[in-house]
Design an enzyme around this catalytic site. Sequence first.
Site, PDB file in Angstrom:
ATOM      1  N   GLU B 272       0.821  -1.207   0.000  1.00  0.00           N
ATOM      2  CA  GLU B 272       0.000   0.000   0.000  1.00  0.00           C
ATOM      3  C   GLU B 272       0.860   1.264   0.000  1.00  0.00           C
ATOM      4  O   GLU B 272       0.445   2.312  -0.495  1.00  0.00           O
ATOM      5  CB  GLU B 272      -0.944  -0.017   1.214  1.00  0.00           C
ATOM      6  N   HIS B 293       8.124 -26.470   1.149  1.00  0.00           N
ATOM      7  CA  HIS B 293       7.343 -27.528   0.508  1.00  0.00           C
ATOM      8  C   HIS B 293       6.195 -26.947  -0.313  1.00  0.00           C
ATOM      9  O   HIS B 293       5.212 -27.629  -0.560  1.00  0.00           O
ATOM     10  CB  HIS B 293       6.799 -28.485   1.573  1.00  0.00           C
ATOM     11  N   LYS B 404     -14.239   1.980  -3.105  1.00  0.00           N
ATOM     12  CA  LYS B 404     -15.005   2.285  -1.883  1.00  0.00           C
ATOM     13  C   LYS B 404     -16.266   3.059  -2.230  1.00  0.00           C
ATOM     14  O   LYS B 404     -17.364   2.752  -1.763  1.00  0.00           O
ATOM     15  CB  LYS B 404     -14.161   3.149  -0.930  1.00  0.00           C
TER      16      LYS B 404
END
Lengths: 426, 426
Positions: B272, B293, B404
């Site tokens: 960000e 792994h 938003k």
Amino acid sequence: MRIDIGAALDATATPGVPPDALDRLDDRVAHAHDRITAGMDGDEFGYAALNLPRTVDVDAITAAADAVADADTLVTVGIGGSALGAATLVDALGDDDLDYHALDNVDPAHVTRLLDRIDLSTSAVHVVSRSGTTAETLANFLVVRDAMDDAGVDWTARTLVTTGDDGPLRALADTHDLPVLDAPRGVPGRFAALSTVALPAAAIAGVDVGELVAGAADGRAALAGSLEDCSAYAYGATAYALDQRGAGVNAMLPYAERLETFAEWFAQLWAESLGKDGVGQTPARALGATDQHSQLQLYRAGPRDKLVTMLRPASRPDCAIPEAELADIDYLTGGDLGALLDAEFEATAASLAASGVPTVRVEVPAVDARSVGRLLFDFEAACVLAGELYGVETFTQPAVEWGKNAARELLRGEDPLPETETHIVE
Amino acid sequence: MRIDIGAALDATATPGVPPDALDRLDDRVAHAHDRITAGMDGDEFGYAALNLPRTVDVDAITAAADAVADADTLVTVGIGGSALGAATLVDALGDDDLDYHALDNVDPAHVTRLLDRIDLSTSAVHVVSRSGTTAETLANFLVVRDAMDDAGVDWTARTLVTTGDDGPLRALADTHDLPVLDAPRGVPGRFAALSTVALPAAAIAGVDVGELVAGAADGRAALAGSLEDCSAYAYGATAYALDQRGAGVNAMLPYAERLETFAEWFAQLWAESLGKDGVGQTPARALGATDQHSQLQLYRAGPRDKLVTMLRPASRPDCAIPEAELADIDYLTGGDLGALLDAEFEATAASLAASGVPTVRVEVPAVDARSVGRLLFDFEAACVLAGELYGVETFTQPAVEWGKNAARELLRGEDPLPETETHIVE
């Protein structure tokens, strides 16, 4: 599953796939499908994974699970593909009253803390190592077994094993007459979720394993020689085509908390299968809507090197947002939490499209056993298809051997590590 | 903290930083340090975060926490920077007997499940929104409050708020006379862990908040105008220099389970703050040894676009691996789990170096409050330095506003989303 690749095409996205390139790619998909079908028909190494929906023995798995069904705590002792499938299924679908832990690391601080916290006398332990030689898994199991001994618990009555035909874990199971499920032959761990590797944990967690397998069988039946007819291949081909055009990162962004571990499972599948010979898309694990407040700034405004895979269930349970005495939030109150989450999904998809970031939308009917079985199968098939397109050995992981051997030698007191330059700042 | 950038230099790695380029970069570090110092001196927006070690009021935080110190369950209601700092500190350092949850998503399936599971009468709730308008946080808090009402719990006695001077959350707190801590002025959420945003959760979880802040103060005192004298700047400058040379992905790989959430906090900080104007390194969250792994195959053999940041504590608790009746694992038995984990750390670092993948090693003394406070401060300073080198606005996140607003309009029944192409495969 239903996928929408519209916002990954070059009319919307940069990088984006031109429709005629997609048409040409479909010829390669048809060819790859022939190869995959032949591999499945011959039960060849790796391709055998796609046969699991018909080769897995659901009854044997549920019977083994029934023997420890009274457990209130379940610990999977495994690592990588021997743990992530189980964690994915239990986190997505498991009963709330089972306390589940994947003991998939050898951090002494974590292991001792877990063993202090759980009641070993009412726990079940599933030890999983296909080779039977995995250092982390064997070490952890020895620690767990010792703790059970110390607590006066008959560990042989609480332990279930999944392993191959030989190796130390098979020998241990034989010595102590433990119940053992055979790891599927020719199936690498990351492709083994729908088998004796992960299904026992799901069964102990109360998941309908038959439905999981039925969902996977739906995916198998849906394989077809064109990306226009097969959502799994459409995903794999689109991801590949975008990577070729610069989208080297694939952010898996499920809008469902219970699929957070699925993103981690996907990350292993994608990284370990395709990351070789200098190629392979880097998976990034994310979670919507949470990561809108963390990663979205980068996805939208950072380098144009990302595909964002947006995954959601078509249906969610209700949870009303109560009315409140607060000004300025009328748009929220009296609504539903699921509607909020879905609005954020739509808005985020649109915001990425508006800035030209390619997205693929994946929709499953619900977070239920049948849909999750299908989801895992389809992403495995997508990955196998992508491997054919990249031209890599999808089912091996040769690059991790060097480190495994070096760690073993270090523990034996040898000195296998070459000198490297140091430049220390404190 | 102690860092080693030796294996990120071009004698070992490709991409790697040539030593003379590092020397030239150090002039820019000196210049950036002047800018940062001026920003700190003026308590400018964002730079004020680096002053938290001396501006934060530890006594007020511990007093507020003491009021709900009897809680056996703690729920942080927040999202992004208003949740990740708390989760990072509690996961790293919190008491085992506190049941901790970050309610940082609005998935109805998850929220209802959590509320069914915990005893609200013995829970504490910390609601955090700096703006006081965050949709997810307000919606979740209304649901939690309603559940407390339904359970006959006096929610006003169990709730603590951190917010800014005005907005709906401040109004709600004033109306019900809730205890409120002021969010620090001029400090974006992702830089606010060492403040009233995250420290209350740490305090309720039994963490010595004074030690956390002392660790951060150590980091502040160690800031200096050369990367050769300042580990935080050495990290930020090296990561930047590698990104310039093609390492667009930064994999954060802590070898400590309790720092798994730190990797997530780092991912927000890095993404960000730096992901804007077409630049910014993509953080990948990982965990050692588990991801050996899963991700190591890709890191080692995939595209040469990665820096791997390997983080570990210098000391670990003991946990012996018992002797066993098994052949072929003599190298493991009788040893210690921590020695195994450290051997894997060394072997993985060496294996990446052997294939030319750049790594930076970061070492903290232990996973304790002082070291973790220092770790968070140093990575914040590294990020601020990197932002100066990239030339971006480190402290804003403009690209998330579009989504938003669109989500809000969608919930109001408006139709803000442009048409996008669809191409559906089922």
